[in-house]
Design a protein around this motif. Structure first.
Motif, PDB file in Angstrom:
ATOM      1  N   VAL A 118      58.342 -20.087 -48.328  1.00 15.37           N
ATOM      2  CA  VAL A 118      58.633 -21.206 -49.232  1.00 15.37           C
ATOM      3  C   VAL A 118      60.129 -21.488 -49.266  1.00 15.37           C
ATOM      4  N   ALA A 119      60.940 -20.438 -49.265  1.00 19.26           N
ATOM      5  CA  ALA A 119      62.392 -20.628 -49.283  1.00 19.26           C
ATOM      6  C   ALA A 119      62.866 -21.337 -48.015  1.00 19.26           C
ATOM      7  N   ARG A 120      62.296 -20.972 -46.868  1.00 22.60           N
ATOM      8  CA  ARG A 120      62.692 -21.642 -45.615  1.00 22.60           C
ATOM      9  C   ARG A 120      62.275 -23.106 -45.614  1.00 22.60           C
ATOM     10  N   ALA A 121      61.058 -23.389 -46.079  1.00 24.82           N
ATOM     11  CA  ALA A 121      60.602 -24.782 -46.130  1.00 24.82           C
ATOM     12  C   ALA A 121      61.451 -25.609 -47.090  1.00 24.82           C
ATOM     13  N   LYS A 122      61.829 -25.018 -48.207  1.00 27.96           N
ATOM     14  CA  LYS A 122      62.665 -25.728 -49.175  1.00 27.96           C
ATOM     15  C   LYS A 122      64.045 -26.009 -48.607  1.00 27.96           C
ATOM     16  N   GLU A 123      64.620 -25.031 -47.913  1.00 28.77           N
ATOM     17  CA  GLU A 123      65.944 -25.228 -47.337  1.00 28.77           C
ATOM     18  C   GLU A 123      65.923 -26.285 -46.234  1.00 28.77           C
ATOM     19  N   ALA A 124      64.832 -26.310 -45.439  1.00 29.80           N
ATOM     20  CA  ALA A 124      64.710 -27.333 -44.395  1.00 29.80           C
ATOM     21  C   ALA A 124      64.614 -28.726 -45.010  1.00 29.80           C
ATOM     22  N   TRP A 125      63.881 -28.854 -46.107  1.00 33.96           N
ATOM     23  CA  TRP A 125      63.797 -30.156 -46.779  1.00 33.96           C
ATOM     24  C   TRP A 125      65.143 -30.556 -47.372  1.00 33.96           C
ATOM     25  N   ARG A 126      65.843 -29.624 -47.999  1.00 37.93           N
ATOM     26  CA  ARG A 126      67.158 -29.934 -48.560  1.00 37.93           C
ATOM     27  C   ARG A 126      68.114 -30.422 -47.467  1.00 37.93           C
ATOM     28  N   HIS A 127      68.109 -29.734 -46.327  1.00 39.44           N
ATOM     29  CA  HIS A 127      69.009 -30.120 -45.231  1.00 39.44           C
ATOM     30  C   HIS A 127      68.651 -31.507 -44.701  1.00 39.44           C
ATOM     31  N   ALA A 128      67.348 -31.784 -44.557  1.00 35.29           N
ATOM     32  CA  ALA A 128      66.934 -33.088 -44.043  1.00 35.29           C
ATOM     33  C   ALA A 128      67.290 -34.200 -45.011  1.00 35.29           C
ATOM     34  N   VAL A 129      67.091 -33.974 -46.308  1.00 32.84           N
ATOM     35  CA  VAL A 129      67.453 -34.993 -47.300  1.00 32.84           C
ATOM     36  C   VAL A 129      68.944 -35.271 -47.265  1.00 32.84           C
ATOM     37  N   LEU A 130      69.744 -34.238 -47.124  1.00 40.01           N
ATOM     38  CA  LEU A 130      71.195 -34.412 -47.131  1.00 40.01           C
ATOM     39  C   LEU A 130      71.683 -35.106 -45.868  1.00 40.01           C
ATOM     40  N   GLU A 131      71.268 -34.612 -44.710  1.00 37.74           N
ATOM     41  CA  GLU A 131      71.820 -35.108 -43.448  1.00 37.74           C
ATOM     42  C   GLU A 131      71.225 -36.442 -43.028  1.00 37.74           C
ATOM     43  N   ARG A 132      69.943 -36.643 -43.241  1.00 38.28           N
ATOM     44  CA  ARG A 132      69.293 -37.861 -42.754  1.00 38.28           C
ATOM     45  C   ARG A 132      69.070 -38.902 -43.848  1.00 38.28           C
ATOM     46  N   GLY A 133      69.259 -38.518 -45.104  1.00 35.31           N
ATOM     47  CA  GLY A 133      69.026 -39.461 -46.174  1.00 35.31           C
ATOM     48  C   GLY A 133      70.252 -39.776 -46.999  1.00 35.31           C
ATOM     49  N   LEU A 134      70.796 -38.776 -47.676  1.00 37.44           N
ATOM     50  CA  LEU A 134      71.887 -39.018 -48.620  1.00 37.44           C
ATOM     51  C   LEU A 134      73.182 -39.424 -47.922  1.00 37.44           C
ATOM     52  N   LEU A 135      73.599 -38.658 -46.929  1.00 37.54           N
ATOM     53  CA  LEU A 135      74.886 -38.961 -46.289  1.00 37.54           C
ATOM     54  C   LEU A 135      74.904 -40.340 -45.636  1.00 37.54           C
ATOM     55  N   PRO A 136      73.873 -40.738 -44.857  1.00 38.08           N
ATOM     56  CA  PRO A 136      73.881 -42.120 -44.336  1.00 38.08           C
ATOM     57  C   PRO A 136      73.888 -43.160 -45.448  1.00 38.08           C
ATOM     58  N   PHE A 137      73.179 -42.911 -46.529  1.00 39.84           N
ATOM     59  CA  PHE A 137      73.154 -43.856 -47.645  1.00 39.84           C
ATOM     60  C   PHE A 137      74.537 -43.991 -48.275  1.00 39.84           C
ATOM     61  N   LEU A 138      75.204 -42.871 -48.515  1.00 36.36           N
ATOM     62  CA  LEU A 138      76.523 -42.918 -49.132  1.00 36.36           C
ATOM     63  C   LEU A 138      77.544 -43.584 -48.210  1.00 36.36           C
ATOM     64  N   ARG A 139      77.464 -43.292 -46.916  1.00 32.34           N
ATOM     65  CA  ARG A 139      78.395 -43.934 -45.972  1.00 32.34           C
ATOM     66  C   ARG A 139      78.194 -45.443 -45.968  1.00 32.34           C
ATOM     67  N   ALA A 140      76.926 -45.859 -45.982  1.00 30.95           N
ATOM     68  CA  ALA A 140      76.653 -47.296 -45.973  1.00 30.95           C
ATOM     69  C   ALA A 140      77.117 -47.953 -47.270  1.00 30.95           C
ATOM     70  N   ALA A 141      76.952 -47.269 -48.385  1.00 29.37           N
ATOM     71  CA  ALA A 141      77.392 -47.831 -49.665  1.00 29.37           C
ATOM     72  C   ALA A 141      78.899 -47.980 -49.716  1.00 29.37           C
ATOM     73  N   LEU A 142      79.622 -47.021 -49.174  1.00 27.03           N
ATOM     74  CA  LEU A 142      81.081 -47.109 -49.160  1.00 27.03           C
ATOM     75  C   LEU A 142      81.578 -48.180 -48.199  1.00 27.03           C
ATOM     76  N   ALA A 143      80.816 -48.435 -47.131  1.00 22.51           N
ATOM     77  CA  ALA A 143      81.251 -49.423 -46.144  1.00 22.51           C
ATOM     78  C   ALA A 143      80.827 -50.835 -46.499  1.00 22.51           C
ATOM     79  N   ASP A 144      79.893 -50.997 -47.406  1.00 26.52           N
ATOM     80  CA  ASP A 144      79.385 -52.318 -47.762  1.00 26.52           C
ATOM     81  C   ASP A 144      80.167 -52.843 -48.968  1.00 26.52           C
ATOM     82  N   PRO A 145      80.974 -53.866 -48.813  1.00 28.49           N
ATOM     83  CA  PRO A 145      81.763 -54.377 -49.954  1.00 28.49           C
ATOM     84  C   PRO A 145      80.920 -55.062 -51.011  1.00 28.49           C
ATOM     85  N   SER A 146      79.686 -55.441 -50.682  1.00 28.79           N
ATOM     86  CA  SER A 146      78.845 -56.146 -51.649  1.00 28.79           C
ATOM     87  C   SER A 146      77.857 -55.224 -52.333  1.00 28.79           C
TER      88      SER A 146
END
Length: 272
Positions: A186-214
């Motif tokens: 369970v700990a390994r599955a949770k860590e894999a989900w956390r990493h995927a959310v951060l690298e493939r979800g949150l970071l691209p979203f934050l980069r796009a929000a900072l780059a979008d002036p609107s």
């Protein structure tokens, strides 16, 4: 239509922790160094919370695996194993009934012997003060000292039993940290989900929000530059007006029926 795996209620707090860690360490990443210039951390957090369903879609496979492993762990064991686990303590209780009875005797013996010693010694010394001294006064004193010795021996035996029990339980006790922790799978599955959310979800979203002036911090819509994340929603049907040259949109025309008067001839043409 694209559907996002909505987070369970128990996992929303974990998503917020991932988001808070990403914003807390944003200045350690060159691509997020613009945090605080146009959009601050609180505004980005609001945007990411509003778009949680969209962001977590990037880690849909990992989240599905994590939930599956966690639910399998919580599923009750089969009836046979449950029955065995119920019968085993019953057998153990039958085997330990003798030990339990001995423990009761070890506790009660010093109490009863001590009470008897106090009574015999008290009565014996009171009789020794009388004149003439009764002949059984010495017998009571002897009995009192005997029960006093039994009391002391019982206390020593009880103390030794408590010490042995404490040592035995200490050797078989599971550490609190290990008992409270999650299983490895369970700990390994949770860590894999956390990493995927951060690298493939949150970071691209934050980069796009900072780059979008609107980008609007209060809007649930993703920034314009987030093109690789699926958009959640419905698209309306395409309604178009008919072309001018087509006849499908023209009003139908009707012609009146052709009524003619009956043909009346001479008298020779009488109606039948």
């Amino acid at each position: 239509m694209n559907s996002a795996p909505h987070l369970l209620t128990e996992d929303r707090a974990e998503y917020e922790r991932i988001l808070d860690d990403a914003l807390r360490n944003a200045h350690d990443r060159p691509d997020l160094a613009a945090v605080g210039q146009r959009l601050n951390a609180e505004q980005l957090r609001t945007m990411a919370l509003n778009a949680a369903a969209l962001i977590t879609t990037a880690a849909a496979a990992e989240y599905e695996h994590y939930v599956k492993v966690r639910e399998e762990l919580r599923t009750p064991r089969p009836a046979a194993s449950v029955r065995n686990s119920v019968l085993a303590p019953a057998v153990g209780e039958a085997d330990e009934s003798g030990a339990g009875f001995a423990a009761v005797i070890a506790v009660l013996a010093p109490v009863l012997a001590g009470t008897a010693a106090v009574i015999f010694l008290l009565v014996g010394y009171i009789l020794k003060m009388l004149s003439p001294t009764p002949s059984f006064a010495d017998t009571l004193l002897t009995a009192g000292w005997f029960f006093g010795a039994v009391t002391a021996a019982g206390i020593l035996v009880a103390a030794a039993g408590l010490l042995i029990t404490a040592l035995r339980n200490g050797a078989t006790q599971v550490p609190a940290e290990e008992a409270a922790g999650e299983p490895d799978e369970v700990a390994r599955a949770k860590e894999a989900w956390r990493h995927a959310v951060l690298e493939r979800g949150l970071l691209p979203f934050l980069r796009a929000a900072l780059a979008d002036p609107s980008a609007d911090p209060t809007s649930a819509d993703p920034p314009r530059h987030v093109s690789h994340l699926p958009k959640i929603g419905y698209s309306g049907p395409d309604y178009s007006s008919p072309s001018e040259g087509s006849t499908a949109g023209q009003r139908p025309t009707f012609t009146s029926p052709d009524f003619t008067s009956p043909d009346f001839g001479g008298p020779e043409h009488q109606p039948e």
